[in-house]
Design a protein around this motif. Structure first.
Motif, PDB file in Angstrom:
ATOM      1  N   ALA A   1     -15.315   6.680   7.046  1.00  0.00           N
ATOM      2  CA  ALA A   1     -15.994   5.537   6.437  1.00  0.00           C
ATOM      3  C   ALA A   1     -15.496   5.261   5.023  1.00  0.00           C
ATOM      4  CB  ALA A   1     -17.499   5.782   6.418  1.00  0.00           C
ATOM      5  N   GLY A   2     -14.565   6.087   4.550  1.00  0.00           N
ATOM      6  CA  GLY A   2     -14.060   5.931   3.192  1.00  0.00           C
ATOM      7  C   GLY A   2     -12.883   4.984   3.100  1.00  0.00           C
ATOM      8  N   LYS A   3     -12.371   4.843   1.871  1.00  0.00           N
ATOM      9  CA  LYS A   3     -11.244   3.952   1.606  1.00  0.00           C
ATOM     10  C   LYS A   3      -9.913   4.694   1.545  1.00  0.00           C
ATOM     11  CE  LYS A   3     -14.135   0.675  -0.824  1.00  0.00           C
ATOM     12  NZ  LYS A   3     -14.443  -0.031  -2.066  1.00  0.00           N
ATOM     13  N   LEU A   4      -9.955   6.019   1.682  1.00  0.00           N
ATOM     14  CA  LEU A   4      -8.742   6.834   1.626  1.00  0.00           C
ATOM     15  C   LEU A   4      -8.564   7.598   2.929  1.00  0.00           C
ATOM     16  CD1 LEU A   4      -9.194   8.405  -1.928  1.00  0.00           C
ATOM     17  CD2 LEU A   4      -7.768   6.444  -1.315  1.00  0.00           C
ATOM     18  N   ALA A   5      -7.316   7.902   3.280  1.00  0.00           N
ATOM     19  CA  ALA A   5      -7.045   8.758   4.429  1.00  0.00           C
ATOM     20  C   ALA A   5      -7.538  10.167   4.102  1.00  0.00           C
ATOM     21  CB  ALA A   5      -5.549   8.766   4.732  1.00  0.00           C
TER      22      ALA A   5
ATOM     23  N   ILE B   1      -8.983  17.157  12.265  1.00  0.00           N
ATOM     24  CA  ILE B   1      -8.387  15.872  12.605  1.00  0.00           C
ATOM     25  C   ILE B   1      -8.048  15.109  11.325  1.00  0.00           C
ATOM     26  CG2 ILE B   1      -9.485  15.643  14.867  1.00  0.00           C
ATOM     27  CD1 ILE B   1     -11.553  13.801  13.577  1.00  0.00           C
ATOM     28  N   ALA B   2      -7.008  14.281  11.399  1.00  0.00           N
ATOM     29  CA  ALA B   2      -6.611  13.412  10.287  1.00  0.00           C
ATOM     30  C   ALA B   2      -7.049  11.996  10.629  1.00  0.00           C
ATOM     31  CB  ALA B   2      -5.107  13.471  10.072  1.00  0.00           C
ATOM     32  N   LEU B   3      -7.638  11.309   9.647  1.00  0.00           N
ATOM     33  CA  LEU B   3      -8.146   9.960   9.859  1.00  0.00           C
ATOM     34  C   LEU B   3      -7.678   9.017   8.757  1.00  0.00           C
ATOM     35  CD1 LEU B   3     -11.768  11.065  10.681  1.00  0.00           C
ATOM     36  CD2 LEU B   3     -10.260   9.932  12.299  1.00  0.00           C
ATOM     37  N   LYS B   4      -7.223   7.843   9.156  1.00  0.00           N
ATOM     38  CA  LYS B   4      -6.903   6.785   8.195  1.00  0.00           C
ATOM     39  C   LYS B   4      -8.210   6.088   7.813  1.00  0.00           C
ATOM     40  CE  LYS B   4      -2.483   6.101  10.471  1.00  0.00           C
ATOM     41  NZ  LYS B   4      -1.749   5.262  11.411  1.00  0.00           N
ATOM     42  N   PRO B   5      -8.235   5.336   6.739  1.00  0.00           N
ATOM     43  CA  PRO B   5      -9.457   4.609   6.373  1.00  0.00           C
ATOM     44  C   PRO B   5      -9.938   3.719   7.523  1.00  0.00           C
ATOM     45  CG  PRO B   5      -7.853   4.467   4.606  1.00  0.00           C
ATOM     46  CD  PRO B   5      -7.157   5.100   5.778  1.00  0.00           C
ATOM     47  N   GLY B   6     -11.212   3.851   7.873  1.00  0.00           N
ATOM     48  CA  GLY B   6     -11.798   3.053   8.944  1.00  0.00           C
ATOM     49  C   GLY B   6     -11.465   3.509  10.352  1.00  0.00           C
TER      50      GLY B   6
END
Length: 95
Positions: free
Chosen positions: A6-10, A39-44
Motif C-alpha cells: 500500500a506504500g509508494k516505494l517498492a 516476497i518483493a512488491l512494487k508500489p500498489g
C-alpha cells in the motif's frame, strides 16, 4: 492470502504463519512459526501467498488459532508498521 504493498516505494515482506494451541497445553509454546515466505512488491502490487500445512503441523487434535501476516500476532513495538496486518481464524482439528 493476498498481500498488497500500500506504500509508494517498492519493498519486501515476510509473510508468516503461526499456530497457537487453545486450552490447557502448558507444555507447548504460546505459538509456533509454521511457515514463512519472503516476497518483493512494487508500489500498489498484490501477490498471493499460499501455505500448506502437514498433518504433523496440525497434530494433536484440538482447538487451534491460525494467524497469517507480516508480523507475529500481538506484536507492538518500534518496528511495527501501521500498514502491516495479521489475520486470525480459529478451527478445531478432529482425529
Amino acid at each position: 492470502m493476498e498481500v498488497l504493498n500500500a506504500g509508494k516505494l517498492a519493498g519486501e515482506e515476510v509473510v508468516q504463519l503461526y499456530l497457537k494451541r487453545r486450552g490447557d497445553r502448558s507444555e507447548l509454546p504460546i505459538r509456533s512459526l509454521e511457515g514463512f515466505e519472503r516476497i518483493a512488491l512494487k508500489p500498489g502490487e498484490k501477490k498471493f501467498v499460499e501455505f500448506i500445512l502437514t498433518p504433523r503441523q496440525l497434530a494433536p487434535p484440538g482447538d487451534v488459532e491460525i494467524a497469517v501476516g507480516g508480523k507475529q500476532p500481538g506484536f507492538r513495538g518500534a518496528a511495527d508498521a501501521s500498514t502491516t496486518q495479521v489475520l486470525t481464524a480459529n478451527m478445531t482439528i478432529t482425529p
